[in-house]
Motif scaffolding. Structure first.
Motif, PDB file in Angstrom:
ATOM      1  N   LYS A 118       0.846  -1.216   0.000  1.00  0.00           N
ATOM      2  CA  LYS A 118       0.000   0.000   0.000  1.00  0.00           C
ATOM      3  C   LYS A 118       0.883   1.268   0.000  1.00  0.00           C
ATOM      4  N   LYS A 119       1.934   1.225   0.794  1.00  0.00           N
ATOM      5  CA  LYS A 119       2.857   2.376   0.878  1.00  0.00           C
ATOM      6  C   LYS A 119       3.505   2.662  -0.486  1.00  0.00           C
ATOM      7  N   ILE A 120       3.784   1.589  -1.234  1.00  0.00           N
ATOM      8  CA  ILE A 120       4.430   1.756  -2.543  1.00  0.00           C
ATOM      9  C   ILE A 120       3.444   2.372  -3.544  1.00  0.00           C
ATOM     10  N   ILE A 121       2.207   1.886  -3.497  1.00  0.00           N
ATOM     11  CA  ILE A 121       1.196   2.451  -4.415  1.00  0.00           C
ATOM     12  C   ILE A 121       0.968   3.929  -4.087  1.00  0.00           C
ATOM     13  N   GLU A 122       0.948   4.245  -2.805  1.00  0.00           N
ATOM     14  CA  GLU A 122       0.779   5.654  -2.404  1.00  0.00           C
ATOM     15  C   GLU A 122       1.937   6.512  -2.927  1.00  0.00           C
ATOM     16  N   GLU A 123       3.144   5.941  -2.874  1.00  0.00           N
ATOM     17  CA  GLU A 123       4.317   6.694  -3.360  1.00  0.00           C
ATOM     18  C   GLU A 123       4.214   6.933  -4.877  1.00  0.00           C
ATOM     19  N   ILE A 124       3.780   5.911  -5.616  1.00  0.00           N
ATOM     20  CA  ILE A 124       3.629   6.075  -7.070  1.00  0.00           C
ATOM     21  C   ILE A 124       2.593   7.176  -7.346  1.00  0.00           C
ATOM     22  N   GLU A 125       1.467   7.098  -6.648  1.00  0.00           N
ATOM     23  CA  GLU A 125       0.396   8.075  -6.907  1.00  0.00           C
ATOM     24  C   GLU A 125       0.820   9.487  -6.487  1.00  0.00           C
ATOM     25  N   TYR A 126       1.596   9.566  -5.413  1.00  0.00           N
ATOM     26  CA  TYR A 126       2.101  10.875  -4.958  1.00  0.00           C
ATOM     27  C   TYR A 126       3.019  11.491  -6.025  1.00  0.00           C
ATOM     28  N   ILE A 127       3.939  10.695  -6.536  1.00  0.00           N
ATOM     29  CA  ILE A 127       4.870  11.218  -7.557  1.00  0.00           C
ATOM     30  C   ILE A 127       4.099  11.582  -8.823  1.00  0.00           C
ATOM     31  N   GLU A 128       3.196  10.712  -9.222  1.00  0.00           N
ATOM     32  CA  GLU A 128       2.440  10.978 -10.466  1.00  0.00           C
ATOM     33  C   GLU A 128       1.606  12.259 -10.360  1.00  0.00           C
ATOM     34  N   LYS A 129       1.057  12.501  -9.168  1.00  0.00           N
ATOM     35  CA  LYS A 129       0.209  13.687  -8.999  1.00  0.00           C
ATOM     36  C   LYS A 129       1.052  14.971  -8.978  1.00  0.00           C
TER      37      LYS A 129
END
Ligand SMILES: O=C(O)CCC(=O)C(=O)O
Length: 275
Positions: free
Chosen positions: A30-41
Motif C-alpha cells: 500500500k505504501k508503494i502504491i501511495e508513493e507512485i500516486e504521490y509522484i504521479e500527482k
C-alpha cells in the motif's frame, strides 16, 4: 543456509525462473502504491517514458525495495554474496490498455557480461492472465541469445519492440503473482506479457538487474549500488541512496543514469523508442 528451498533452486536451474516468493505485506505494498500516486500527482512527467527507469534513485520507498533483505537473501542464492543493484524499471499497464511486452530475452540488449545476474520482478498489484502477467518459456535459458526482430510497435513496452519470433504458446506458462510476491528470472529465458484487459492497473517493479561484482557492462556505462557484500571487481561507479522523494540533485543524477541507459538500449539502432 540458503533462503531458496531446494525445490525453488531446482525450478530456477531447470526452468530459468523461480516464483512466487513472498516478500512484502499488504501494508508495505500500500505504501508503494501511495508513493507512485504521490509522484504521479505532483510530478506527472517523472514516471513516464524514460522516467519509468531508476525511480529508486529518486524515491526512498523504492530504494528500500532494492535493498530489501528478503529479496537479497534469495538473489544471493543465485548470484553469490557480492550483489550490485544495476537499475530498476516500473512496468505499469493501465486499465483496458493495449500495452504488451513482446517475447524477448533480457540478455539481448542489456550488455551485462558474464551472465551472473538475475532480474527480480516484484508484483505491486496482483499479476494474472487477465491483467497481463509475464509468461515464461521454461528451459529456454539453457540455450544462447536468440535473434530478435526490432519492431518498434507503439504498444510494445520494450525499448525497440525487440521480439523473438515463432514462440510456441503451448510451451509457455503464466507467471501469476499476488501483490507483494517476487519472481526471479534468468538473463536468457524467453518471456513476455500480454495486455491488461481489466479495469485496474497492473504494476510490476523490476530490479533490472541484480548483478554479481564480476559482471561488466560491455555496451555502455551503468551506475550501481552496493546491495550486499563487497565490490572486488570495481567495474562501475557507485550511486548514492536517496533520503527524500524527488530531491533535486538525485533527480539530476537519475536523469544522467537514464541517458546512459538509453545509449545502451539503442546502441547501433537508427531509431529511438519511447522508453
Ligand atoms: O512487466 C512485464 O510485463 C514484463 C517485464 C519484463 O519483461 C522483464 O522484467 O524482464
Amino acid at each position: 543456509m540458503s533462503a531458496l528451498t531446494s525445490e525453488q533452486l531446482k525450478q530456477y536451474k531447470e526452468q530459468g525462473y523461480v516464483s512466487p516468493i513472498d516478500i512484502l505485506s499488504s501494508e508495505e505494498v500500500k505504501k508503494i502504491i501511495e508513493e507512485i500516486e504521490y509522484i504521479e500527482k505532483k510530478w506527472p512527467d517523472e514516471l513516464i517514458g524514460l522516467g519509468r527507469n531508476n525511480v529508486h534513485y529518486i524515491s526512498p520507498v523504492f530504494d528500500q525495495i532494492v535493498h530489501n533483505s528478503k529479496i537479497l537473501n534469495v538473489v544471493e542464492d543465485l548470484i553469490g554474496e557480492d550483489v550490485l543493484a544495476a537499475g530498476t524499471t516500473l512496468f505499469i499497464k493501465d486499465p483496458d490498455n493495449k500495452s504488451f511486452v513482446s517475447w524477448h530475452q533480457d540478455a539481448k540488449y542489456i550488455g551485462f557480461e558474464p551472465h551472473n545476474w538475475v532480474t527480480a520482478w516484484l508484483a505491486i498489484t496482483d499479476a494474472n492472465e487477465e491483467n497481463g502477467c509475464m509468461r515464461m518459456w521454461p528451459g529456454t535459458h539453457k540455450e544462447k541469445v536468440r535473434e530478435h526482430k526490432d519492431t518498434f510497435n507503439k504498444n510494445n513496452l520494450l525499448t525497440r519492440g525487440q521480439t523473438v519470433q515463432n514462440v510456441p504458446m503451448e510451451k509457455t506458462v503464466p507467471n501469476i503473482l499476488k501483490a507483494g510476491q517476487l519472481s526471479l528470472h534468468h538473463p536468457l529465458i524467453v518471456h513476455g506479457s500480454g495486455p491488461n484487459k481489466t479495469k485496474k492497473r497492473r504494476i510490476g517493479f523490476v530490479i533490472q538487474s541484480y548483478i554479481g561484482s564480476n559482471v561488466d557492462q560491455v555496451i555502455g556505462k551503468v551506475y550501481v549500488q552496493q546491495a550486499r557484500g563487497k565490490d572486488p571487481f570495481k567495474y562501475h561507479d557507485h550511486a548514492i541512496r536517496p533520503v527524500k522523494t524527488m530531491n533535486k540533485s538525485d533527480l539530476v543524477f537519475r536523469n544522467r543514469a537514464n541517458e546512459e541507459l538509453s545509449k545502451i538500449f539503442y546502441k547501433d539502432s537508427n531509431k529511438l523508442g519511447k522508453y
